[in-house]
Design a protein around this motif. Structure first.
Motif, PDB file in Angstrom:
ATOM      1  N   ARG A 109       0.827  -1.207   0.000  1.00  0.00           N
ATOM      2  CA  ARG A 109       0.000   0.000   0.000  1.00  0.00           C
ATOM      3  C   ARG A 109       0.866   1.264   0.000  1.00  0.00           C
ATOM      4  N   VAL A 110       1.937   1.255   0.796  1.00  0.00           N
ATOM      5  CA  VAL A 110       2.780   2.445   0.876  1.00  0.00           C
ATOM      6  C   VAL A 110       3.450   2.738  -0.464  1.00  0.00           C
ATOM      7  N   ILE A 111       3.839   1.689  -1.198  1.00  0.00           N
ATOM      8  CA  ILE A 111       4.485   1.886  -2.498  1.00  0.00           C
ATOM      9  C   ILE A 111       3.469   2.370  -3.529  1.00  0.00           C
ATOM     10  N   ALA A 112       2.236   1.878  -3.443  1.00  0.00           N
ATOM     11  CA  ALA A 112       1.186   2.348  -4.356  1.00  0.00           C
ATOM     12  C   ALA A 112       0.969   3.849  -4.189  1.00  0.00           C
ATOM     13  N   LYS A 113       0.949   4.309  -2.936  1.00  0.00           N
ATOM     14  CA  LYS A 113       0.784   5.748  -2.685  1.00  0.00           C
ATOM     15  C   LYS A 113       1.951   6.541  -3.260  1.00  0.00           C
ATOM     16  N   LEU A 114       3.170   6.027  -3.099  1.00  0.00           N
ATOM     17  CA  LEU A 114       4.344   6.722  -3.621  1.00  0.00           C
ATOM     18  C   LEU A 114       4.287   6.808  -5.144  1.00  0.00           C
ATOM     19  N   ASN A 115       3.927   5.722  -5.794  1.00  0.00           N
ATOM     20  CA  ASN A 115       3.831   5.734  -7.260  1.00  0.00           C
ATOM     21  C   ASN A 115       2.764   6.714  -7.736  1.00  0.00           C
ATOM     22  N   ALA A 116       1.619   6.721  -7.049  1.00  0.00           N
ATOM     23  CA  ALA A 116       0.544   7.637  -7.429  1.00  0.00           C
ATOM     24  C   ALA A 116       0.947   9.084  -7.198  1.00  0.00           C
ATOM     25  N   ALA A 117       1.644   9.330  -6.094  1.00  0.00           N
ATOM     26  CA  ALA A 117       2.062  10.705  -5.783  1.00  0.00           C
ATOM     27  C   ALA A 117       3.040  11.223  -6.820  1.00  0.00           C
ATOM     28  N   ARG A 118       3.991  10.378  -7.231  1.00  0.00           N
ATOM     29  CA  ARG A 118       4.949  10.862  -8.226  1.00  0.00           C
ATOM     30  C   ARG A 118       4.277  11.086  -9.573  1.00  0.00           C
ATOM     31  N   ASP A 119       3.321  10.253  -9.909  1.00  0.00           N
ATOM     32  CA  ASP A 119       2.566  10.459 -11.141  1.00  0.00           C
ATOM     33  C   ASP A 119       1.862  11.815 -11.096  1.00  0.00           C
ATOM     34  N   ALA A 120       1.286  12.137  -9.941  1.00  0.00           N
ATOM     35  CA  ALA A 120       0.574  13.409  -9.790  1.00  0.00           C
ATOM     36  C   ALA A 120       1.537  14.588  -9.868  1.00  0.00           C
ATOM     37  N   VAL A 121       2.677  14.477  -9.172  1.00  0.00           N
ATOM     38  CA  VAL A 121       3.651  15.570  -9.180  1.00  0.00           C
ATOM     39  C   VAL A 121       4.162  15.825 -10.594  1.00  0.00           C
ATOM     40  N   GLY A 122       4.451  14.741 -11.312  1.00  0.00           N
ATOM     41  CA  GLY A 122       4.932  14.895 -12.688  1.00  0.00           C
ATOM     42  C   GLY A 122       3.936  15.599 -13.578  1.00  0.00           C
ATOM     43  N   LYS A 123       2.658  15.263 -13.418  1.00  0.00           N
ATOM     44  CA  LYS A 123       1.631  15.892 -14.237  1.00  0.00           C
ATOM     45  C   LYS A 123       1.426  17.355 -13.856  1.00  0.00           C
ATOM     46  N   LEU A 124       1.419  17.627 -12.570  1.00  0.00           N
ATOM     47  CA  LEU A 124       1.211  19.004 -12.122  1.00  0.00           C
ATOM     48  C   LEU A 124       2.352  19.903 -12.570  1.00  0.00           C
ATOM     49  N   LEU A 125       3.569  19.448 -12.418  1.00  0.00           N
ATOM     50  CA  LEU A 125       4.714  20.253 -12.828  1.00  0.00           C
ATOM     51  C   LEU A 125       4.805  20.353 -14.339  1.00  0.00           C
ATOM     52  N   GLY A 126       4.459  19.275 -15.017  1.00  0.00           N
ATOM     53  CA  GLY A 126       4.545  19.269 -16.477  1.00  0.00           C
ATOM     54  C   GLY A 126       3.543  20.191 -17.127  1.00  0.00           C
ATOM     55  N   GLU A 127       2.343  20.309 -16.528  1.00  0.00           N
ATOM     56  CA  GLU A 127       1.292  21.116 -17.142  1.00  0.00           C
ATOM     57  C   GLU A 127       1.475  22.601 -16.899  1.00  0.00           C
ATOM     58  N   ALA A 128       2.055  22.963 -15.754  1.00  0.00           N
ATOM     59  CA  ALA A 128       2.120  24.386 -15.439  1.00  0.00           C
ATOM     60  C   ALA A 128       3.376  24.702 -14.649  1.00  0.00           C
ATOM     61  N   LYS A 129       4.511  24.309 -15.184  1.00  0.00           N
ATOM     62  CA  LYS A 129       5.764  24.460 -14.459  1.00  0.00           C
ATOM     63  C   LYS A 129       6.050  25.921 -14.140  1.00  0.00           C
ATOM     64  N   GLN A 130       5.806  26.821 -15.072  1.00  0.00           N
ATOM     65  CA  GLN A 130       6.153  28.226 -14.868  1.00  0.00           C
ATOM     66  C   GLN A 130       5.015  29.039 -14.264  1.00  0.00           C
ATOM     67  N   GLN A 131       3.776  28.757 -14.697  1.00  0.00           N
ATOM     68  CA  GLN A 131       2.671  29.640 -14.337  1.00  0.00           C
ATOM     69  C   GLN A 131       1.998  29.286 -13.011  1.00  0.00           C
ATOM     70  N   VAL A 132       1.709  28.001 -12.801  1.00  0.00           N
ATOM     71  CA  VAL A 132       0.849  27.640 -11.672  1.00  0.00           C
ATOM     72  C   VAL A 132       1.626  27.127 -10.474  1.00  0.00           C
ATOM     73  N   LEU A 133       2.450  26.104 -10.689  1.00  0.00           N
ATOM     74  CA  LEU A 133       3.145  25.492  -9.558  1.00  0.00           C
ATOM     75  C   LEU A 133       4.584  25.972  -9.513  1.00  0.00           C
ATOM     76  N   THR A 134       4.810  27.216  -9.124  1.00  0.00           N
ATOM     77  CA  THR A 134       6.150  27.761  -8.993  1.00  0.00           C
ATOM     78  C   THR A 134       6.762  27.255  -7.707  1.00  0.00           C
TER      79      THR A 134
END
Length: 401
Positions: free
Chosen positions: A280-305
């Motif tokens: 379960r702990v590894i599933a959360k880590l994998n999901a979190a990194r997927d989310a971080v990658g998408k958030l930073l990738g979509e709005a690296k400069q404008q939204v998530l500074t």
């Protein structure tokens, strides 16, 4: 890159429709049409399947050279390198894997207990699970090229291992190979973890069940070992920090699918990340990194500074830098040294949260701020420092200092 003997190649999951579809006529340009004729098929993706070391003496010698350990009873090693699909009346690794699973758990329990005298049982359990997870051990097998040493007769297993190995290569190309829990979308084949556990058990039995000797011989295989410091630097912390800076809330939802835990990450109700694992702990880590990658990738400069800003000479930087920034500001402006105080410690042992306040004497006044709760003391102190930097920036702007 990982050495793999390219015995043969095979298309990745061709469908019956793909196999029946007529080929384009010779001389036609790619993508051109002739009346109602279908477009030419794309070139099938090929996958290099794992090789096999037929010379069993050489297979055993490779393991001994890697471990720098000479077996007294080499038959243990041959057993550890035999899959149950190998139909030759030979004993498979299953009994050794049973021992290896337990002994690695005990070895890591001892190591983590001795090196983390202040951690509670919940945190120690999480660290142990992360270090001996199927994902972690499978990558150990790929890194040291153990699978070609395994006697087996299962083409489907070869395909699964080949796909996973390619995905681990992609992790390295994407600079994700250092992630201890992995990051592949391809599920780690259990056989790879089984091999590592069986080899560890073979050493353990061969050295007459000497746990200290086992750890001395095999510890390097598991490097980098996940520690209390590095596990907190995983994407779960990063995700919450990103969301907190922008007034958003991240939530995890998990459920069981067969023997696998599936985790989804929602930010303000929107699905932004997914991950799965047997742990379960590894599933959360994998999901979190997927989310971080998408958030930073979509709005690296404008939204998530990564920074909060710069106001009137008092800089408010990235969260992990705020304590140092505050210290530098106090020295530069000849203010008193910041005083950090633990205000609250809450939550179960495996998910402790720390809340810190910061006090600074500046401009003849005493300022106190309260940070946000974090699972690491360092992050909690940085959060308090960040709030202090914001407050001081406003005071400097008002006073014109």
């Amino acid at each position: 890159m990982f050495p793999i003997a390219p015995d043969t190649t095979t298309p990745l999951n061709p469908s019956m429709e793909d196999l029946k579809r007529p080929r384009a006529e010779p001389g036609m340009k790619p993508g051109s049409r002739k009346r109602a004729s279908p477009q030419p098929d794309p070139v099938p993706v090929t996958l290099a399947l794992p090789g096999f070391v037929a010379d069993r003496s050489e297979a055993a010698a490779r393991v001994e050279r890697l471990l720098q350990y000479q077996f007294h009873n080499r038959s243990l090693l041959e057993e550890a390198l035999t899959h149950q699909s190998f139909a030759d009346g030979a004993a498979s690794y299953q009994r050794l894997e049973f021992v290896g699973d337990a002994v690695l758990g005990l070895a890591f329990s001892n190591f983590l207990y001795l090196t983390n005298p202040t951690l509670g049982p919940g945190a120690l359990s999480s660290l142990r699970a992360a270090n001996i997870s199927t994902e972690k051990l499978a990558r150990v097998a790929v890194r040291h090229n153990f699978y070609p040493l395994l006697r087996r007769n299962c083409p489907r297993l070869d395909l699964m291992v080949g796909q996973f190995t390619e995905s681990v290569k992609q992790e390295l190309e994407d600079d994700l190979g250092t992630a201890p829990y992995g990051g592949s979308v391809v599920k780690a084949p259990k056989v790879l973890a089984d091999i590592v556990e069986a080899i560890a058990a073979a050493v353990y039995v061969d050295c007459t069940f000497n746990l200290v000797k086992l750890w001395q011989v095999t510890r390097f295989l598991f490097e980098p070992i996940i520690t209390a410091e590095t596990i907190d630097e995983q994407p779960v912390s990063t995700l919450h920090e990103l969301c907190q800076k922008h007034g958003k809330v991240a939530q995890f939802k998990t459920w069981q699918k067969g023997g696998t835990t599936v985790a989804n990450v929602f930010v303000d109700g929107t699905l932004v990340g997914m991950g799965s694992s047997e742990q379960r702990v590894i599933a959360k880590l994998n999901a979190a990194r997927d989310a971080v990658g998408k958030l930073l990738g979509e709005a690296k400069q404008q939204v998530l500074t990564t920074g909060v800003g710069h106001v009137s000479g008092v800089e408010v930087g990235e969260l992990r830098e705020c304590k140092q920034k505050l210290h530098e500001q106090c020295i530069m402006k000849r203010w008193s040294k910041p005083i950090y105080k633990l205000e609250k410690e809450d939550g179960p042992a495996h998910h402790r949260k720390f809340l810190y306040s910061v006090q600074v004497q500046a401009q003849g006044n005493t300022y106190v701020t309260l940070g946000e709760p974090f699972s690491r003391v360092k992050d909690a102190e940085n959060s308090g420092a960040q709030e202090m930097l914001k407050l001081l920036s406003k005071q400097v702007a008002i006073s014109g200092e």
